[in-house]
Scaffold this motif. Sequence first.
Motif, short mmCIF file in Angstrom:
data_model
loop_
_atom_site.label_atom_id
_atom_site.label_comp_id
_atom_site.label_asym_id
_atom_site.label_seq_id
_atom_site.Cartn_x
_atom_site.Cartn_y
_atom_site.Cartn_z
N GLN A 108 -53.34 42.53 42.13
CA GLN A 108 -54.40 43.31 41.51
C GLN A 108 -53.93 44.15 40.33
O GLN A 108 -54.76 44.70 39.60
N PRO A 140 -58.31 42.05 38.89
CA PRO A 140 -58.29 43.50 39.15
C PRO A 140 -59.28 43.95 40.22
O PRO A 140 -60.41 44.35 39.94
N LEU A 181 -62.50 53.11 42.55
CA LEU A 181 -63.46 52.21 41.91
C LEU A 181 -64.90 52.63 42.24
O LEU A 181 -65.77 52.66 41.36
N MET A 197 -64.62 45.41 36.46
CA MET A 197 -64.30 45.43 37.87
C MET A 197 -65.52 45.37 38.78
O MET A 197 -65.45 45.70 39.96
N ILE A 250 -65.69 40.11 39.19
CA ILE A 250 -64.63 39.68 40.11
C ILE A 250 -65.07 38.43 40.87
O ILE A 250 -64.26 37.51 41.10
#
Length: 375
Positions: free
Chosen positions: A152, A174, A287, A354, A359
């Motif tokens: 990551q 990531p 996040l 992200m 993703i």
Amino acid sequence: MKPILIYVASEDWAFVSHRLPMARAARDAGFDVHVATSVGSSADAIRAEGFTIHPIPFRRGGLSPLSAISTILALRKIKRTLSPSIVHHVGMQICVLGGISSLGMTTPQVNAMTGLGYAFTSTTARALLLRIVIAVALRFLLNRDHAIFLVQNPDDRAALETIGIDPNRLVRIPGSGVDTDKLLPMPEPAGPITVGFAGRLLTSKGIRALVGAHRILRALGVDVRLRIAGDPDLANPDSVSFEDAKQWNNEPGITWLGHVYDITSLWRDSHIAALPSHREGLPKSLLEAAACARPLIATDAPGCREIAIHDQTGLLVPIENPQALADAIGKLATSPELRMRYGAAARRLVVEKMSAQAIGAAIVDLYNEQIQRTS
């Protein structure tokens, strides 16, 4: 027939917490998703997604050879029965056991290193021995034509290269994806400045340093609150005890919440998100806080600095430095302008690079690429 994808995760709750965006993207792209895991309270949530669950005996952090053998045999049986198109192992221990269970098979494997964990953050003799064993196991079990390593952050990639992993087998995506349609920017709460922490209560997550920073600020007469979401992890030698966590509730300005199911409630009630961790893959708590437009405070450590970018999305401090952490909290506590600017930038970064959509698309492309490469 749909291509079969097997996720192998340590515990069902960990899969639900960290892998759902990837698994949903794979399902929506036409994969038949199966989950092999230690079954607990989250099995129904996995089934509700349309995934098939396969219980395996597994104890995270356990070093018993007999326990490892039972896990390996269970995984081998599942893989032979399903004949999957691809297998996604999650976490260091699972990658090693999953690699052993796949000996003699040519099924493509994605071995996800979600952070290098206790063996790479601790300097104890036990951790150093584990690091040597892990390095040997990863080199000889997983450095094979049909296997790749998923990391990551760049630091974990470099660490795996250092222990002998073929750079051509290393892929970086990531994080695991954040639902930026559900986690939306929130206005700041009223009342005293509040710092939120979400994570396992481990020394290596920086929780002791954060409590120390709060004590420094309170001693100076600064009315800052600290809300701690998470439980001790007694399978990890680094864990805080339940007794210590309970004692924090007796300190002025600290609230230990235990496990929080609705993480938006933590960020709704917090002005700042802090995770002074020693090392991460890419921390989910930061996040999610960033998606809610909260400014970030983290350590200048692998994984953390990918989301907490100094003087852009927040502030970085040295590892295990309560004074520097207190100074950073104090700086943000006295500047609404900084909090707003950092929070908006953090939100933009997560949305652009992200999000669950970004993703999910990247992981599906990776699965298809590996299946085509080994077919």
